[in-house]
Design a protein around this motif. Structure first.
Motif, PDB file in Angstrom:
ATOM      1  N   PRO A 137      18.239   5.826  28.067  1.00 19.35           N
ATOM      2  CA  PRO A 137      18.957   6.205  29.283  1.00 19.35           C
ATOM      3  C   PRO A 137      19.667   7.540  29.115  1.00 19.35           C
ATOM      4  CG  PRO A 137      19.340   3.898  28.743  1.00 19.35           C
ATOM      5  CD  PRO A 137      18.632   4.494  27.571  1.00 19.35           C
ATOM      6  N   TYR A 138      19.683   8.318  30.155  1.00 24.31           N
ATOM      7  CA  TYR A 138      20.369   9.604  30.212  1.00 24.31           C
ATOM      8  C   TYR A 138      19.805  10.623  29.211  1.00 24.31           C
ATOM      9  CZ  TYR A 138      23.515   6.601  32.805  1.00 24.31           C
ATOM     10  OH  TYR A 138      24.025   5.689  33.698  1.00 24.31           O
ATOM     11  N   ALA A 139      18.540  10.432  28.791  1.00 23.03           N
ATOM     12  CA  ALA A 139      17.933  11.358  27.831  1.00 23.03           C
ATOM     13  C   ALA A 139      17.804  12.760  28.414  1.00 23.03           C
ATOM     14  CB  ALA A 139      16.559  10.837  27.396  1.00 23.03           C
ATOM     15  N   GLY A 140      17.513  12.864  29.705  1.00 19.79           N
ATOM     16  CA  GLY A 140      17.395  14.179  30.329  1.00 19.79           C
ATOM     17  C   GLY A 140      18.701  14.945  30.283  1.00 19.79           C
ATOM     18  N   ALA A 141      19.799  14.271  30.622  1.00 20.78           N
ATOM     19  CA  ALA A 141      21.108  14.918  30.568  1.00 20.78           C
ATOM     20  C   ALA A 141      21.476  15.285  29.134  1.00 20.78           C
ATOM     21  CB  ALA A 141      22.171  13.998  31.167  1.00 20.78           C
ATOM     22  N   ALA A 142      21.058  14.449  28.164  1.00 21.33           N
ATOM     23  CA  ALA A 142      21.342  14.739  26.755  1.00 21.33           C
ATOM     24  C   ALA A 142      20.653  16.028  26.331  1.00 21.33           C
ATOM     25  CB  ALA A 142      20.883  13.583  25.869  1.00 21.33           C
ATOM     26  N   ARG A 143      19.412  16.213  26.761  1.00 22.10           N
ATOM     27  CA  ARG A 143      18.683  17.427  26.364  1.00 22.10           C
ATOM     28  C   ARG A 143      19.302  18.680  26.971  1.00 22.10           C
ATOM     29  NH1 ARG A 143      14.436  13.890  27.022  1.00 22.10           N
ATOM     30  NH2 ARG A 143      13.958  14.644  29.118  1.00 22.10           N
ATOM     31  N   PRO A 159       7.122   9.523  19.484  1.00 30.05           N
ATOM     32  CA  PRO A 159       7.382   9.344  20.908  1.00 30.05           C
ATOM     33  C   PRO A 159       7.034   7.938  21.357  1.00 30.05           C
ATOM     34  CG  PRO A 159       5.365  10.606  20.574  1.00 30.05           C
ATOM     35  CD  PRO A 159       6.007  10.448  19.220  1.00 30.05           C
ATOM     36  N   SER A 160       7.816   7.422  22.296  1.00 30.05           N
ATOM     37  CA  SER A 160       7.537   6.102  22.851  1.00 30.05           C
ATOM     38  C   SER A 160       7.280   6.239  24.340  1.00 30.05           C
ATOM     39  CB  SER A 160       8.726   5.162  22.615  1.00 30.05           C
ATOM     40  OG  SER A 160       9.899   5.716  23.182  1.00 30.05           O
ATOM     41  N   PRO A 161       6.429   5.377  24.904  1.00 31.90           N
ATOM     42  CA  PRO A 161       6.148   5.484  26.329  1.00 31.90           C
ATOM     43  C   PRO A 161       7.390   5.222  27.154  1.00 31.90           C
ATOM     44  CG  PRO A 161       5.299   3.434  25.436  1.00 31.90           C
ATOM     45  CD  PRO A 161       5.748   4.247  24.263  1.00 31.90           C
ATOM     46  N   ALA A 162       7.564   5.974  28.211  1.00 28.52           N
ATOM     47  CA  ALA A 162       8.756   5.808  29.034  1.00 28.52           C
ATOM     48  C   ALA A 162       8.411   6.070  30.490  1.00 28.52           C
ATOM     49  CB  ALA A 162       9.853   6.769  28.593  1.00 28.52           C
ATOM     50  N   ASP A 163       8.858   5.168  31.361  1.00 26.92           N
ATOM     51  CA  ASP A 163       8.717   5.375  32.793  1.00 26.92           C
ATOM     52  C   ASP A 163       9.992   6.055  33.263  1.00 26.92           C
ATOM     53  OD1 ASP A 163       8.662   5.210  35.566  1.00 26.92           O
ATOM     54  OD2 ASP A 163       7.452   3.375  35.537  1.00 26.92           O
ATOM     55  N   THR A 164       9.915   7.369  33.424  1.00 29.55           N
ATOM     56  CA  THR A 164      11.126   8.120  33.746  1.00 29.55           C
ATOM     57  C   THR A 164      11.652   7.791  35.143  1.00 29.55           C
ATOM     58  OG1 THR A 164       9.754   9.984  34.476  1.00 29.55           O
ATOM     59  CG2 THR A 164      10.545  10.018  32.201  1.00 29.55           C
ATOM     60  N   THR A 165      10.759   7.369  36.054  1.00 29.38           N
ATOM     61  CA  THR A 165      11.214   7.002  37.396  1.00 29.38           C
ATOM     62  C   THR A 165      12.091   5.765  37.341  1.00 29.38           C
ATOM     63  OG1 THR A 165       9.205   7.927  38.371  1.00 29.38           O
ATOM     64  CG2 THR A 165      10.477   6.393  39.726  1.00 29.38           C
ATOM     65  N   VAL A 166      11.632   4.741  36.604  1.00 25.52           N
ATOM     66  CA  VAL A 166      12.419   3.519  36.450  1.00 25.52           C
ATOM     67  C   VAL A 166      13.750   3.844  35.791  1.00 25.52           C
ATOM     68  CG1 VAL A 166      12.575   1.361  35.151  1.00 25.52           C
ATOM     69  CG2 VAL A 166      10.511   1.884  36.444  1.00 25.52           C
ATOM     70  N   VAL A 193      23.270  -2.059  44.090  1.00 25.65           N
ATOM     71  CA  VAL A 193      22.286  -3.107  43.819  1.00 25.65           C
ATOM     72  C   VAL A 193      20.913  -2.478  43.608  1.00 25.65           C
ATOM     73  CG1 VAL A 193      21.109  -5.104  44.844  1.00 25.65           C
ATOM     74  CG2 VAL A 193      23.590  -4.825  45.110  1.00 25.65           C
ATOM     75  N   LEU A 194      20.116  -3.109  42.738  1.00 28.23           N
ATOM     76  CA  LEU A 194      18.797  -2.589  42.390  1.00 28.23           C
ATOM     77  C   LEU A 194      17.760  -3.695  42.555  1.00 28.23           C
ATOM     78  CD1 LEU A 194      17.708   0.123  41.221  1.00 28.23           C
ATOM     79  CD2 LEU A 194      17.977  -0.871  38.944  1.00 28.23           C
ATOM     80  N   ARG A 195      16.603  -3.345  43.107  1.00 26.75           N
ATOM     81  CA  ARG A 195      15.481  -4.281  43.203  1.00 26.75           C
ATOM     82  C   ARG A 195      14.499  -3.969  42.080  1.00 26.75           C
ATOM     83  NH1 ARG A 195      15.471  -6.946  48.084  1.00 26.75           N
ATOM     84  NH2 ARG A 195      16.886  -6.080  49.665  1.00 26.75           N
ATOM     85  N   THR A 210       8.674  -2.734  35.633  1.00 32.44           N
ATOM     86  CA  THR A 210       7.517  -1.989  36.160  1.00 32.44           C
ATOM     87  C   THR A 210       7.833  -1.264  37.454  1.00 32.44           C
ATOM     88  OG1 THR A 210       6.716  -3.985  37.295  1.00 32.44           O
ATOM     89  CG2 THR A 210       5.889  -3.560  35.062  1.00 32.44           C
ATOM     90  N   GLY A 211       8.940  -1.599  38.075  1.00 35.53           N
ATOM     91  CA  GLY A 211       9.342  -0.922  39.299  1.00 35.53           C
ATOM     92  C   GLY A 211      10.819  -1.114  39.547  1.00 35.53           C
TER      93      GLY A 211
END
Length: 248
Positions: free
Chosen positions: A95-101, A130-137, A150-152, A200-201
């Motif tokens: 989590p927050y890897a983008g902000a960390a970079r 590297p590990s697979p990551a769904d950046t959208t999720v 709330v999150l679905r 997955t979503g």
């Protein structure tokens, strides 16, 4: 004054004047440089994500949102190197890897040449698979935690069974190299841990979630004994949670 120092000083000048805008000629006179130099510096700040903006016309100029920036923090050379390396090495799936970079890039840009070279040499000694990551999720989970909404979720449990959940995010847990979203599951009517790489979503909502205590959600679960990372413990006065997630 070198350019790095001037960029920091420009931010502080705009913060001090906020919310009033400051014109380029005023800034140029303040730093004894040309208006063209100030324009380039302000454009550079904007491109790196600093929330500066410009308004044209009478009474216009450059301004900054002080709520979106922090004042300068003075690091020692060792502290700056350690932070740069740690942030740059953040797992892309965390989590927050983008902000960390981007934070690592900003710290590196503020270093003097010798300190920057030492940090780069240290960083070159650190590698990661590297590990697979769904950046959208991950982005939706980050947003829900930040905004308290709330999150679905669509989730696949350890047995391969897929289900749809409506959850109220409470926090994050890391264990054995995995990240879990800890949330109140409305379907189970209990606290649950959802492994991020099994989501997955994730669909955001505008509904505000009820506040949930992370430790209470995980009472009696399998991660009794987990503690808040030492670097974060000083940021809160509450006692460290004792979490361990139950899947799905």
């Amino acid at each position: 004054m070198n350019r790095t120092a001037r960029l920091y000083a420009l931010v502080e000048e705009l913060r001090a004047a906020a919310p009033r805008p400051v014109t380029v000629p005023v800034l140029a006179a303040r730093f004894e440089v040309s208006t063209r130099t100030v324009q380039r510096d302000l454009q550079a700040l904007m491109e790196t994500g600093v929330p500066v903006r410009t308004a044209s016309g009478r009474g216009g100029g450059w301004s900054i949102d002080p709520a979106m920036t922090l004042p300068p923090v003075r690091f020692t050379a060792d502290e700056a190197s350690a932070l740069t390396v740690a942030l740059a090495a953040a797992d892309v799936s965390a989590p927050y890897a983008g902000a960390a970079r981007t934070a690592a890039q900003k710290i590196a840009a503020s270093m003097t040449a010798p300190v920057s070279a030492a940090a780069q040499e240290l960083a070159a000694r650190i590698v990661a698979l590297p590990s697979p990551a769904d950046t959208t999720v991950r982005a939706q989970v980050e947003r829900a935690l930040t905004t308290g909404t709330v999150l679905r979720l669509s989730y696949v449990d350890a047995g391969g069974l897929e289900s749809d959940r409506v959850v109220e995010p409470a926090g994050l847990l890391t264990a054995d190299g995995r990240w879990y979203l800890i949330a109140w599951c409305r379907m189970r009517r209990a606290g649950r841990g959802f492994r991020l790489d099994r989501i997955t979503g994730a669909t955001p909502t505008t509904e505000q979630a009820q506040p949930h205590d992370l430790a209470e959600l995980l009472l009696g679960s399998a991660a009794a004994g987990a503690v808040r990372p030492a670097a974060l413990a000083s940021l809160t006065a509450s006692p460290p949670p004792r979490p361990r997630p139950r899947h799905g």
